[in-house]
Design an enzyme around this catalytic site. Structure first.
Site, PDB file in Angstrom:
ATOM      1  N   LYS A  86       2.371  10.959  -0.706  1.00  0.00           N
ATOM      2  CA  LYS A  86       2.010  11.788   0.501  1.00  0.00           C
ATOM      3  C   LYS A  86       3.103  11.589   1.633  1.00  0.00           C
ATOM      4  CE  LYS A  86      -2.125  13.715  -0.443  1.00  0.00           C
ATOM      5  NZ  LYS A  86      -2.462  15.162  -0.470  1.00  0.00           N
ATOM      6  N   TYR A 111      -0.177   6.131  -3.936  1.00  0.00           N
ATOM      7  CA  TYR A 111      -0.706   7.576  -3.598  1.00  0.00           C
ATOM      8  C   TYR A 111      -0.522   7.824  -2.350  1.00  0.00           C
ATOM      9  CZ  TYR A 111      -4.129  10.405  -1.180  1.00  0.00           C
ATOM     10  OH  TYR A 111      -4.724  11.422  -0.385  1.00  0.00           O
ATOM     11  N   HIS A 112      -0.654   6.903  -1.163  1.00  0.00           N
ATOM     12  CA  HIS A 112      -0.065   7.296  -0.049  1.00  0.00           C
ATOM     13  C   HIS A 112       1.215   7.464   0.333  1.00  0.00           C
ATOM     14  CE1 HIS A 112      -4.358   5.322   0.755  1.00  0.00           C
ATOM     15  NE2 HIS A 112      -4.218   6.405   1.435  1.00  0.00           N
ATOM     16  N   SER A 131      -0.382   2.400  -0.554  1.00  0.00           N
ATOM     17  CA  SER A 131      -0.485   2.523  -2.100  1.00  0.00           C
ATOM     18  C   SER A 131       0.603   3.413  -2.546  1.00  0.00           C
ATOM     19  CB  SER A 131      -1.845   3.083  -2.430  1.00  0.00           C
ATOM     20  OG  SER A 131      -2.046   4.465  -2.121  1.00  0.00           O
ATOM     21  N   THR A 155      -2.763  12.822   4.579  1.00  0.00           N
ATOM     22  CA  THR A 155      -3.867  11.838   4.560  1.00  0.00           C
ATOM     23  C   THR A 155      -3.604  10.959   5.821  1.00  0.00           C
ATOM     24  OG1 THR A 155      -4.831  10.062   3.799  1.00  0.00           O
ATOM     25  CG2 THR A 155      -2.439  10.462   3.002  1.00  0.00           C
ATOM     26  N   VAL A 214      -4.609  -4.334  -0.223  1.00  0.00           N
ATOM     27  CA  VAL A 214      -4.051  -5.418   0.564  1.00  0.00           C
ATOM     28  C   VAL A 214      -3.858  -4.690   1.964  1.00  0.00           C
ATOM     29  CG1 VAL A 214      -1.685  -6.336   0.925  1.00  0.00           C
ATOM     30  CG2 VAL A 214      -2.390  -5.960  -1.520  1.00  0.00           C
TER      31      VAL A 214
END
Length: 484
Positions: free
Chosen positions: A274, A270-271, A268, A233, A418
Protein backbone atom coordinates in the site's frame (compact mmCIF):
# COMPACT_ATOMS: atom_id res chain seq x y z
CA UNK A 1 -15.78 -22.07 -16.21
CA UNK A 2 -18.95 -24.19 -16.24
CA UNK A 3 -20.40 -21.97 -13.57
CA UNK A 4 -19.73 -18.83 -15.57
CA UNK A 5 -21.27 -20.22 -18.74
CA UNK A 6 -24.34 -21.65 -17.03
CA UNK A 7 -25.80 -18.21 -16.28
CA UNK A 8 -28.13 -16.56 -18.75
CA UNK A 9 -26.42 -13.31 -19.64
CA UNK A 10 -25.32 -11.19 -22.53
CA UNK A 11 -21.62 -11.91 -22.91
CA UNK A 12 -19.31 -9.84 -25.06
CA UNK A 13 -15.80 -11.21 -25.52
CA UNK A 14 -13.23 -8.94 -27.05
CA UNK A 15 -9.55 -9.13 -27.78
CA UNK A 16 -7.50 -6.27 -29.09
CA UNK A 17 -7.96 -7.45 -32.70
CA UNK A 18 -11.29 -9.15 -33.18
CA UNK A 19 -14.26 -7.98 -31.08
CA UNK A 20 -17.49 -9.92 -31.33
CA UNK A 21 -20.46 -10.72 -29.13
CA UNK A 22 -22.67 -13.73 -28.51
CA UNK A 23 -25.76 -14.48 -26.44
CA UNK A 24 -25.42 -17.27 -23.89
CA UNK A 25 -28.41 -19.46 -23.11
CA UNK A 26 -26.68 -22.22 -21.21
CA UNK A 27 -25.79 -24.02 -24.43
CA UNK A 28 -22.18 -24.66 -25.33
CA UNK A 29 -23.13 -24.24 -29.02
CA UNK A 30 -23.56 -20.51 -28.36
CA UNK A 31 -19.88 -20.05 -27.55
CA UNK A 32 -17.49 -19.98 -30.54
CA UNK A 33 -14.46 -20.76 -28.37
CA UNK A 34 -13.20 -23.11 -25.69
CA UNK A 35 -12.76 -21.54 -22.27
CA UNK A 36 -10.00 -22.73 -19.98
CA UNK A 37 -8.17 -21.58 -16.88
CA UNK A 38 -4.58 -20.54 -17.24
CA UNK A 39 -2.61 -21.15 -14.06
CA UNK A 40 0.67 -19.41 -13.25
CA UNK A 41 3.13 -20.01 -10.46
CA UNK A 42 1.44 -17.22 -8.52
CA UNK A 43 -1.76 -18.01 -6.60
CA UNK A 44 -4.16 -16.45 -9.09
CA UNK A 45 -5.68 -17.40 -12.42
CA UNK A 46 -6.88 -15.51 -15.46
CA UNK A 47 -9.44 -16.42 -18.07
CA UNK A 48 -8.20 -17.12 -21.59
CA UNK A 49 -9.90 -18.03 -24.83
CA UNK A 50 -8.35 -20.80 -26.86
CA UNK A 51 -8.80 -21.21 -30.61
CA UNK A 52 -6.85 -24.10 -31.99
CA UNK A 53 -3.24 -23.64 -30.90
CA UNK A 54 -3.43 -19.90 -30.36
CA UNK A 55 -4.24 -18.43 -26.95
CA UNK A 56 -4.98 -14.83 -26.18
CA UNK A 57 -6.09 -13.25 -22.95
CA UNK A 58 -9.45 -11.60 -23.52
CA UNK A 59 -11.90 -9.31 -21.87
CA UNK A 60 -15.00 -11.01 -20.55
CA UNK A 61 -17.74 -8.40 -20.46
CA UNK A 62 -21.10 -9.58 -19.15
CA UNK A 63 -24.23 -7.54 -18.59
CA UNK A 64 -26.62 -9.82 -16.78
CA UNK A 65 -30.31 -10.02 -17.58
CA UNK A 66 -33.11 -9.69 -14.99
CA UNK A 67 -34.40 -12.83 -13.32
CA UNK A 68 -38.00 -11.86 -14.01
CA UNK A 69 -39.48 -10.97 -17.35
CA UNK A 70 -40.88 -7.72 -16.01
CA UNK A 71 -38.18 -5.34 -14.85
CA UNK A 72 -38.89 -2.12 -12.95
CA UNK A 73 -38.46 0.97 -15.08
CA UNK A 74 -35.19 2.66 -14.24
CA UNK A 75 -35.85 6.12 -12.82
CA UNK A 76 -34.14 9.14 -14.20
CA UNK A 77 -30.66 9.80 -12.87
CA UNK A 78 -30.40 12.44 -10.17
CA UNK A 79 -26.87 13.70 -9.49
CA UNK A 80 -25.97 16.06 -6.67
CA UNK A 81 -23.64 18.90 -7.46
CA UNK A 82 -20.26 18.96 -5.76
CA UNK A 83 -18.69 21.89 -3.96
CA UNK A 84 -17.44 23.32 -7.26
CA UNK A 85 -20.97 23.41 -8.70
CA UNK A 86 -20.30 20.76 -11.36
CA UNK A 87 -22.01 17.40 -11.73
CA UNK A 88 -20.08 14.38 -10.41
CA UNK A 89 -18.81 11.68 -12.76
CA UNK A 90 -21.54 9.38 -13.96
CA UNK A 91 -19.59 6.28 -15.04
CA UNK A 92 -17.76 4.54 -12.21
CA UNK A 93 -15.58 1.45 -12.57
CA UNK A 94 -15.31 -0.50 -9.30
CA UNK A 95 -12.22 -2.70 -9.41
CA UNK A 96 -12.59 -5.53 -6.91
CA UNK A 97 -16.37 -5.17 -6.96
CA UNK A 98 -17.00 -8.77 -5.89
CA UNK A 99 -15.21 -8.27 -2.55
CA UNK A 100 -16.33 -7.15 0.90
CA UNK A 101 -16.02 -3.38 0.43
CA UNK A 102 -16.30 -3.47 -3.36
CA UNK A 103 -19.67 -5.24 -3.57
CA UNK A 104 -21.31 -2.91 -1.05
CA UNK A 105 -19.85 0.10 -2.87
CA UNK A 106 -20.93 -1.05 -6.34
CA UNK A 107 -24.54 -1.49 -5.20
CA UNK A 108 -24.56 1.81 -3.31
CA UNK A 109 -23.29 3.76 -6.33
CA UNK A 110 -25.71 2.00 -8.67
CA UNK A 111 -28.54 2.86 -6.31
CA UNK A 112 -27.40 6.49 -6.44
CA UNK A 113 -27.86 6.38 -10.22
CA UNK A 114 -24.22 6.12 -11.24
CA UNK A 115 -23.49 3.85 -14.20
CA UNK A 116 -21.39 1.10 -12.61
CA UNK A 117 -19.05 -1.53 -13.97
CA UNK A 118 -17.42 -4.19 -11.81
CA UNK A 119 -13.93 -5.41 -12.72
CA UNK A 120 -12.84 -8.47 -10.77
CA UNK A 121 -10.73 -11.61 -11.23
CA UNK A 122 -12.81 -13.42 -8.56
CA UNK A 123 -9.51 -14.40 -6.93
CA UNK A 124 -10.84 -13.63 -3.43
CA UNK A 125 -13.13 -16.66 -3.75
CA UNK A 126 -10.11 -18.72 -4.80
CA UNK A 127 -8.29 -17.75 -1.61
CA UNK A 128 -11.09 -19.36 0.42
CA UNK A 129 -10.71 -22.61 -1.53
CA UNK A 130 -6.92 -22.55 -1.14
CA UNK A 131 -7.02 -22.01 2.62
CA UNK A 132 -10.13 -24.00 3.47
CA UNK A 133 -12.04 -20.88 4.54
CA UNK A 134 -15.57 -19.66 3.95
CA UNK A 135 -17.67 -16.59 4.56
CA UNK A 136 -20.02 -16.74 7.55
CA UNK A 137 -22.75 -15.65 5.18
CA UNK A 138 -23.59 -17.70 2.10
CA UNK A 139 -22.73 -15.50 -0.88
CA UNK A 140 -24.13 -15.96 -4.36
CA UNK A 141 -22.06 -15.96 -7.55
CA UNK A 142 -21.31 -12.55 -9.01
CA UNK A 143 -23.63 -13.30 -11.93
CA UNK A 144 -26.54 -14.22 -9.66
CA UNK A 145 -25.89 -11.13 -7.56
CA UNK A 146 -26.01 -8.77 -10.53
CA UNK A 147 -29.07 -10.44 -12.06
CA UNK A 148 -30.93 -10.11 -8.77
CA UNK A 149 -29.93 -6.45 -8.46
CA UNK A 150 -31.22 -5.74 -11.97
CA UNK A 151 -34.43 -7.64 -11.24
CA UNK A 152 -35.10 -5.62 -8.10
CA UNK A 153 -34.07 -2.17 -9.28
CA UNK A 154 -34.04 -2.11 -13.07
CA UNK A 155 -30.44 -0.88 -12.89
CA UNK A 156 -27.73 -2.76 -14.75
CA UNK A 157 -24.17 -3.32 -13.61
CA UNK A 158 -21.63 -4.23 -16.26
CA UNK A 159 -19.16 -6.98 -15.43
CA UNK A 160 -15.59 -7.49 -16.63
CA UNK A 161 -13.95 -10.68 -15.36
CA UNK A 162 -10.18 -10.67 -15.52
CA UNK A 163 -6.91 -9.73 -13.84
CA UNK A 164 -5.86 -6.07 -13.86
CA UNK A 165 -2.23 -7.22 -13.78
CA UNK A 166 -2.91 -8.16 -17.42
CA UNK A 167 -2.73 -4.75 -19.10
CA UNK A 168 -4.41 -5.94 -22.30
CA UNK A 169 -7.48 -6.97 -20.32
CA UNK A 170 -7.53 -3.72 -18.37
CA UNK A 171 -7.07 -1.67 -21.54
CA UNK A 172 -10.05 -3.33 -23.21
CA UNK A 173 -12.14 -2.75 -20.10
CA UNK A 174 -11.22 0.95 -20.04
CA UNK A 175 -11.90 1.45 -23.72
CA UNK A 176 -15.21 -0.37 -23.50
CA UNK A 177 -16.63 1.28 -20.39
CA UNK A 178 -14.87 4.69 -20.51
CA UNK A 179 -15.02 5.44 -16.78
CA UNK A 180 -15.19 8.94 -15.33
CA UNK A 181 -14.00 7.58 -11.98
CA UNK A 182 -12.24 4.39 -10.93
CA UNK A 183 -12.71 3.04 -7.41
CA UNK A 184 -9.80 0.70 -6.82
CA UNK A 185 -10.46 -2.04 -4.25
CA UNK A 186 -8.81 -4.73 -6.38
CA UNK A 187 -5.96 -5.74 -4.12
CA UNK A 188 -5.05 -8.58 -1.79
CA UNK A 189 -6.25 -6.93 1.42
CA UNK A 190 -5.03 -9.14 4.26
CA UNK A 191 -1.84 -8.56 6.27
CA UNK A 192 -1.87 -12.14 7.63
CA UNK A 193 -2.29 -13.56 4.11
CA UNK A 194 0.81 -11.66 2.99
CA UNK A 195 2.76 -13.20 5.89
CA UNK A 196 1.80 -16.87 5.36
CA UNK A 197 4.82 -17.74 3.22
CA UNK A 198 7.13 -16.38 0.54
CA UNK A 199 4.74 -17.12 -2.35
CA UNK A 200 1.88 -15.19 -0.74
CA UNK A 201 4.19 -12.29 0.11
CA UNK A 202 5.37 -12.14 -3.51
CA UNK A 203 1.84 -12.45 -4.82
CA UNK A 204 0.59 -9.64 -2.58
CA UNK A 205 3.29 -7.24 -3.72
CA UNK A 206 3.01 -8.22 -7.39
CA UNK A 207 -0.79 -8.16 -7.49
CA UNK A 208 -1.18 -4.90 -5.59
CA UNK A 209 1.70 -2.84 -6.94
CA UNK A 210 1.59 -3.98 -10.58
CA UNK A 211 -2.20 -3.85 -10.67
CA UNK A 212 -2.21 -0.25 -9.44
CA UNK A 213 0.56 0.71 -11.89
CA UNK A 214 -1.55 -0.72 -14.70
CA UNK A 215 -4.55 1.32 -13.57
CA UNK A 216 -2.40 4.47 -13.59
CA UNK A 217 -1.14 3.74 -17.10
CA UNK A 218 -4.67 2.97 -18.30
CA UNK A 219 -5.89 6.32 -17.00
CA UNK A 220 -3.00 8.13 -18.65
CA UNK A 221 -3.46 6.34 -21.98
CA UNK A 222 -7.24 6.14 -22.29
CA UNK A 223 -9.04 8.40 -19.76
CA UNK A 224 -6.88 11.35 -18.72
CA UNK A 225 -9.75 13.11 -16.93
CA UNK A 226 -10.68 10.00 -14.94
CA UNK A 227 -10.52 10.41 -11.15
CA UNK A 228 -8.81 7.57 -9.26
CA UNK A 229 -10.28 6.79 -5.84
CA UNK A 230 -7.84 4.32 -4.31
CA UNK A 231 -8.37 2.36 -1.10
CA UNK A 232 -5.33 2.72 1.09
CA UNK A 233 -4.97 1.77 4.74
CA UNK A 234 -4.29 3.50 8.04
CA UNK A 235 -1.67 0.79 8.52
CA UNK A 236 0.63 2.68 6.16
CA UNK A 237 1.39 5.15 8.95
CA UNK A 238 2.35 2.63 11.59
CA UNK A 239 2.20 3.86 15.18
CA UNK A 240 4.32 7.02 15.48
CA UNK A 241 4.67 8.86 18.79
CA UNK A 242 3.02 11.96 17.28
CA UNK A 243 -0.43 12.67 15.88
CA UNK A 244 -1.11 11.11 12.48
CA UNK A 245 -2.11 13.78 9.97
CA UNK A 246 -4.11 13.20 6.79
CA UNK A 247 -1.40 12.34 4.31
CA UNK A 248 0.91 15.32 4.81
CA UNK A 249 2.80 16.96 7.66
CA UNK A 250 4.31 20.43 7.89
CA UNK A 251 7.72 20.39 9.56
CA UNK A 252 10.38 22.94 10.39
CA UNK A 253 13.98 21.74 10.23
CA UNK A 254 17.07 23.89 10.69
CA UNK A 255 15.00 27.04 10.27
CA UNK A 256 13.26 25.93 7.05
CA UNK A 257 9.62 24.79 6.76
CA UNK A 258 8.03 22.44 4.25
CA UNK A 259 4.90 20.29 3.87
CA UNK A 260 5.90 16.71 3.10
CA UNK A 261 4.20 13.31 2.78
CA UNK A 262 3.61 11.87 6.22
CA UNK A 263 6.27 9.23 7.08
CA UNK A 264 5.21 5.62 6.55
CA UNK A 265 6.03 2.70 8.85
CA UNK A 266 4.34 -0.33 7.33
CA UNK A 267 4.10 -3.51 9.42
CA UNK A 268 3.57 -6.29 6.85
CA UNK A 269 4.20 -7.07 3.19
CA UNK A 270 0.57 -6.12 2.57
CA UNK A 271 0.96 -2.71 4.23
CA UNK A 272 4.21 -2.18 2.36
CA UNK A 273 2.41 -2.78 -0.94
CA UNK A 274 0.00 0.00 0.00
CA UNK A 275 2.91 2.34 0.72
CA UNK A 276 4.38 1.54 -2.70
CA UNK A 277 0.97 2.27 -4.25
CA UNK A 278 0.75 5.65 -2.54
CA UNK A 279 4.22 6.63 -3.74
CA UNK A 280 3.46 5.54 -7.30
CA UNK A 281 0.16 7.42 -7.36
CA UNK A 282 1.72 10.58 -5.90
CA UNK A 283 4.46 10.46 -8.54
CA UNK A 284 2.03 10.05 -11.46
CA UNK A 285 -0.15 12.89 -10.19
CA UNK A 286 2.93 15.13 -10.27
CA UNK A 287 4.39 13.80 -13.53
CA UNK A 288 1.26 13.10 -15.59
CA UNK A 289 -1.39 15.29 -14.03
CA UNK A 290 -3.52 12.39 -12.80
CA UNK A 291 -6.12 13.32 -10.20
CA UNK A 292 -6.34 10.88 -7.30
CA UNK A 293 -7.79 10.44 -3.83
CA UNK A 294 -6.14 7.96 -1.46
CA UNK A 295 -8.58 6.74 1.20
CA UNK A 296 -6.53 5.46 4.12
CA UNK A 297 -9.19 3.27 5.64
CA UNK A 298 -9.36 1.96 9.18
CA UNK A 299 -10.72 -1.42 10.22
CA UNK A 300 -14.18 -2.04 8.75
CA UNK A 301 -16.97 -3.84 10.58
CA UNK A 302 -20.55 -4.82 9.80
CA UNK A 303 -22.15 -6.57 6.87
CA UNK A 304 -25.42 -4.81 6.11
CA UNK A 305 -26.08 -1.82 3.89
CA UNK A 306 -29.42 -0.57 2.56
CA UNK A 307 -28.72 -2.29 -0.75
CA UNK A 308 -27.44 -5.67 0.50
CA UNK A 309 -30.52 -5.89 2.75
CA UNK A 310 -32.85 -5.90 -0.25
CA UNK A 311 -32.52 -9.63 -0.97
CA UNK A 312 -30.59 -12.62 0.40
CA UNK A 313 -28.81 -13.03 -2.95
CA UNK A 314 -27.30 -9.55 -2.47
CA UNK A 315 -25.85 -10.48 0.92
CA UNK A 316 -22.25 -9.44 1.48
CA UNK A 317 -19.50 -11.71 2.71
CA UNK A 318 -18.47 -11.69 6.39
CA UNK A 319 -15.09 -13.13 7.26
CA UNK A 320 -14.47 -14.36 10.79
CA UNK A 321 -11.24 -16.34 10.36
CA UNK A 322 -7.83 -15.20 11.57
CA UNK A 323 -6.57 -14.47 8.03
CA UNK A 324 -9.27 -12.23 6.54
CA UNK A 325 -11.60 -11.48 9.46
CA UNK A 326 -11.46 -8.01 11.06
CA UNK A 327 -11.46 -7.57 14.84
CA UNK A 328 -15.06 -6.63 15.62
CA UNK A 329 -16.57 -9.04 13.10
CA UNK A 330 -14.41 -11.85 14.52
CA UNK A 331 -15.37 -11.04 18.11
CA UNK A 332 -19.10 -11.08 17.34
CA UNK A 333 -18.86 -14.45 15.64
CA UNK A 334 -16.74 -15.86 18.46
CA UNK A 335 -19.30 -14.67 21.02
CA UNK A 336 -22.16 -16.18 19.01
CA UNK A 337 -20.63 -19.68 18.99
CA UNK A 338 -19.36 -19.62 22.57
CA UNK A 339 -15.68 -19.27 21.69
CA UNK A 340 -13.63 -16.95 23.93
CA UNK A 341 -12.79 -13.62 22.33
CA UNK A 342 -9.20 -13.81 21.08
CA UNK A 343 -7.36 -10.70 22.23
CA UNK A 344 -3.83 -10.51 20.83
CA UNK A 345 -1.22 -9.74 23.47
CA UNK A 346 -2.26 -7.23 26.12
CA UNK A 347 -4.92 -5.75 23.85
CA UNK A 348 -4.46 -2.34 25.45
CA UNK A 349 -3.71 1.12 24.07
CA UNK A 350 -0.88 -0.44 22.09
CA UNK A 351 -3.50 -2.04 19.87
CA UNK A 352 -5.63 1.06 19.30
CA UNK A 353 -6.82 1.55 15.73
CA UNK A 354 -9.41 3.51 13.74
CA UNK A 355 -12.70 1.75 12.91
CA UNK A 356 -15.73 2.40 10.71
CA UNK A 357 -19.04 0.82 9.72
CA UNK A 358 -19.21 -0.56 6.19
CA UNK A 359 -22.12 1.84 5.59
CA UNK A 360 -19.60 4.64 6.09
CA UNK A 361 -17.14 3.03 3.68
CA UNK A 362 -19.64 3.35 0.83
CA UNK A 363 -20.59 6.86 1.96
CA UNK A 364 -16.94 7.98 1.97
CA UNK A 365 -16.32 6.61 -1.52
CA UNK A 366 -19.41 8.39 -2.84
CA UNK A 367 -18.26 11.68 -1.28
CA UNK A 368 -14.80 11.32 -2.84
CA UNK A 369 -16.32 10.68 -6.27
CA UNK A 370 -18.80 13.56 -6.02
CA UNK A 371 -16.01 15.94 -4.95
CA UNK A 372 -13.09 14.89 -7.15
CA UNK A 373 -9.47 15.90 -6.81
CA UNK A 374 -8.09 18.52 -9.16
CA UNK A 375 -5.87 17.72 -12.10
CA UNK A 376 -2.43 16.78 -10.75
CA UNK A 377 -3.67 16.63 -7.14
CA UNK A 378 -2.95 13.71 -4.83
CA UNK A 379 -5.37 13.94 -1.90
CA UNK A 380 -5.21 11.76 1.19
CA UNK A 381 -8.20 11.24 3.48
CA UNK A 382 -8.05 9.20 6.68
CA UNK A 383 -11.20 7.10 6.43
CA UNK A 384 -12.45 6.04 9.86
CA UNK A 385 -14.94 7.37 12.39
CA UNK A 386 -13.83 6.18 15.85
CA UNK A 387 -10.78 4.82 17.67
CA UNK A 388 -10.88 1.77 19.94
CA UNK A 389 -8.36 -0.47 21.61
CA UNK A 390 -8.87 -4.22 21.20
CA UNK A 391 -9.74 -4.50 24.89
CA UNK A 392 -12.40 -1.81 24.49
CA UNK A 393 -13.95 -3.72 21.59
CA UNK A 394 -13.91 -6.96 23.58
CA UNK A 395 -15.64 -5.21 26.49
CA UNK A 396 -18.35 -3.80 24.22
CA UNK A 397 -19.03 -7.21 22.65
CA UNK A 398 -19.10 -8.85 26.10
CA UNK A 399 -21.73 -6.40 27.36
CA UNK A 400 -23.84 -6.71 24.21
CA UNK A 401 -23.60 -10.50 24.35
CA UNK A 402 -24.79 -10.66 27.94
CA UNK A 403 -27.95 -8.76 26.96
CA UNK A 404 -28.66 -11.60 24.53
CA UNK A 405 -27.97 -14.28 27.15
CA UNK A 406 -24.51 -15.15 25.85
CA UNK A 407 -21.74 -16.08 28.27
CA UNK A 408 -18.89 -14.19 26.62
CA UNK A 409 -15.36 -14.89 27.84
CA UNK A 410 -12.06 -13.35 26.77
CA UNK A 411 -8.62 -14.94 26.44
CA UNK A 412 -5.24 -13.43 25.68
CA UNK A 413 -3.29 -15.16 22.93
CA UNK A 414 0.30 -14.46 21.86
CA UNK A 415 0.34 -11.65 19.32
CA UNK A 416 1.33 -13.17 15.95
CA UNK A 417 2.34 -9.75 14.66
CA UNK A 418 5.42 -7.68 15.38
CA UNK A 419 4.07 -4.50 16.97
CA UNK A 420 4.44 -2.51 20.18
CA UNK A 421 2.23 -3.60 23.06
CA UNK A 422 1.92 -0.01 24.28
CA UNK A 423 2.15 3.14 22.18
CA UNK A 424 0.59 6.52 21.50
CA UNK A 425 -2.09 6.62 18.81
CA UNK A 426 -4.11 9.63 17.68
CA UNK A 427 -5.07 10.01 14.02
CA UNK A 428 -6.82 12.99 12.41
CA UNK A 429 -9.91 12.33 10.31
CA UNK A 430 -11.72 15.57 9.48
CA UNK A 431 -11.61 15.92 5.69
CA UNK A 432 -14.42 13.48 4.90
CA UNK A 433 -16.57 14.99 7.66
CA UNK A 434 -16.01 18.39 6.05
CA UNK A 435 -17.28 16.93 2.76
CA UNK A 436 -20.47 15.78 4.49
CA UNK A 437 -19.79 12.36 6.03
CA UNK A 438 -22.49 11.46 8.55
CA UNK A 439 -20.96 8.57 10.49
CA UNK A 440 -22.74 5.51 11.85
CA UNK A 441 -21.01 5.30 15.22
CA UNK A 442 -20.70 1.98 17.01
CA UNK A 443 -23.83 1.58 19.13
CA UNK A 444 -25.56 -1.05 21.27
CA UNK A 445 -28.14 -1.52 18.53
CA UNK A 446 -25.44 -2.14 15.89
CA UNK A 447 -23.67 -4.66 18.12
CA UNK A 448 -26.98 -6.34 18.87
CA UNK A 449 -27.71 -6.58 15.14
CA UNK A 450 -24.27 -7.95 14.32
CA UNK A 451 -24.45 -10.54 17.11
CA UNK A 452 -27.90 -11.69 16.03
CA UNK A 453 -26.62 -11.95 12.47
CA UNK A 454 -23.75 -14.14 13.68
CA UNK A 455 -26.14 -16.30 15.70
CA UNK A 456 -28.33 -16.76 12.62
CA UNK A 457 -25.43 -18.33 10.70
CA UNK A 458 -23.57 -19.96 13.61
CA UNK A 459 -23.94 -23.41 12.03
CA UNK A 460 -21.60 -22.21 9.24
CA UNK A 461 -18.75 -21.41 11.64
CA UNK A 462 -15.65 -23.60 11.46
CA UNK A 463 -14.08 -23.07 14.88
CA UNK A 464 -10.74 -24.41 13.62
CA UNK A 465 -10.36 -21.16 11.65
CA UNK A 466 -10.67 -18.86 14.66
CA UNK A 467 -7.25 -19.08 16.30
CA UNK A 468 -4.35 -17.29 14.56
CA UNK A 469 -1.95 -19.58 12.72
CA UNK A 470 0.18 -17.05 10.81
CA UNK A 471 3.31 -15.75 12.52
CA UNK A 472 5.17 -12.64 11.34
CA UNK A 473 8.46 -14.04 12.67
CA UNK A 474 8.05 -17.60 11.41
CA UNK A 475 7.20 -16.86 7.76
CA UNK A 476 9.27 -19.12 5.50
CA UNK A 477 9.97 -19.96 1.89
CA UNK A 478 8.06 -23.25 1.87
CA UNK A 479 4.55 -22.81 0.54
CA UNK A 480 1.92 -23.70 3.13
CA UNK A 481 -1.02 -25.84 2.10
CA UNK A 482 -4.25 -26.85 3.81
CA UNK A 483 -4.83 -30.53 4.48
CA UNK A 484 -8.32 -31.86 3.87
Amino acid sequence: MAHLLSTSCSLKITSGRNPYSKQLNGSSNAVPAIFSLKTSNLPFRSFVVQRGKRQRICTVHATTLPLDQETPTQPGSIYHQNSNGSSPPKRVMVIGGDGYCGWATALHLSNKNYEVAIVDSLVRRLFDHQLGLDSLTPISSIHTRIRRWTSLTGKSIQLYIGDICDFEFLSESFKSFEPDAVVHFGEQRSAPYSMIDRSRAVFTQHNNVIGTLNVLFAIKEFREQCHLVKLGTMGEYGTPNIDIEEGYITITHNGRTDTLPYPKQASSFYHLSKVHDSNNIAFTCKAWGIKATDLNQGVVYGVKTDETEMHEELCNRLDYDAVFGTALNRFCVQAAVGHPLTVYGKGGQGLTRGYLDIRDTVQCVELAIANPAQRGEFRVFNQFTEQFSVNELASLVTKAGKKLGLDVQTISVPNPRVEAEEHYYNAKHTKLVELGLKPHLLSDSLLDSLLNFAIKFEDRVDTKQIMPSVSWRKIGVKQKTVSA
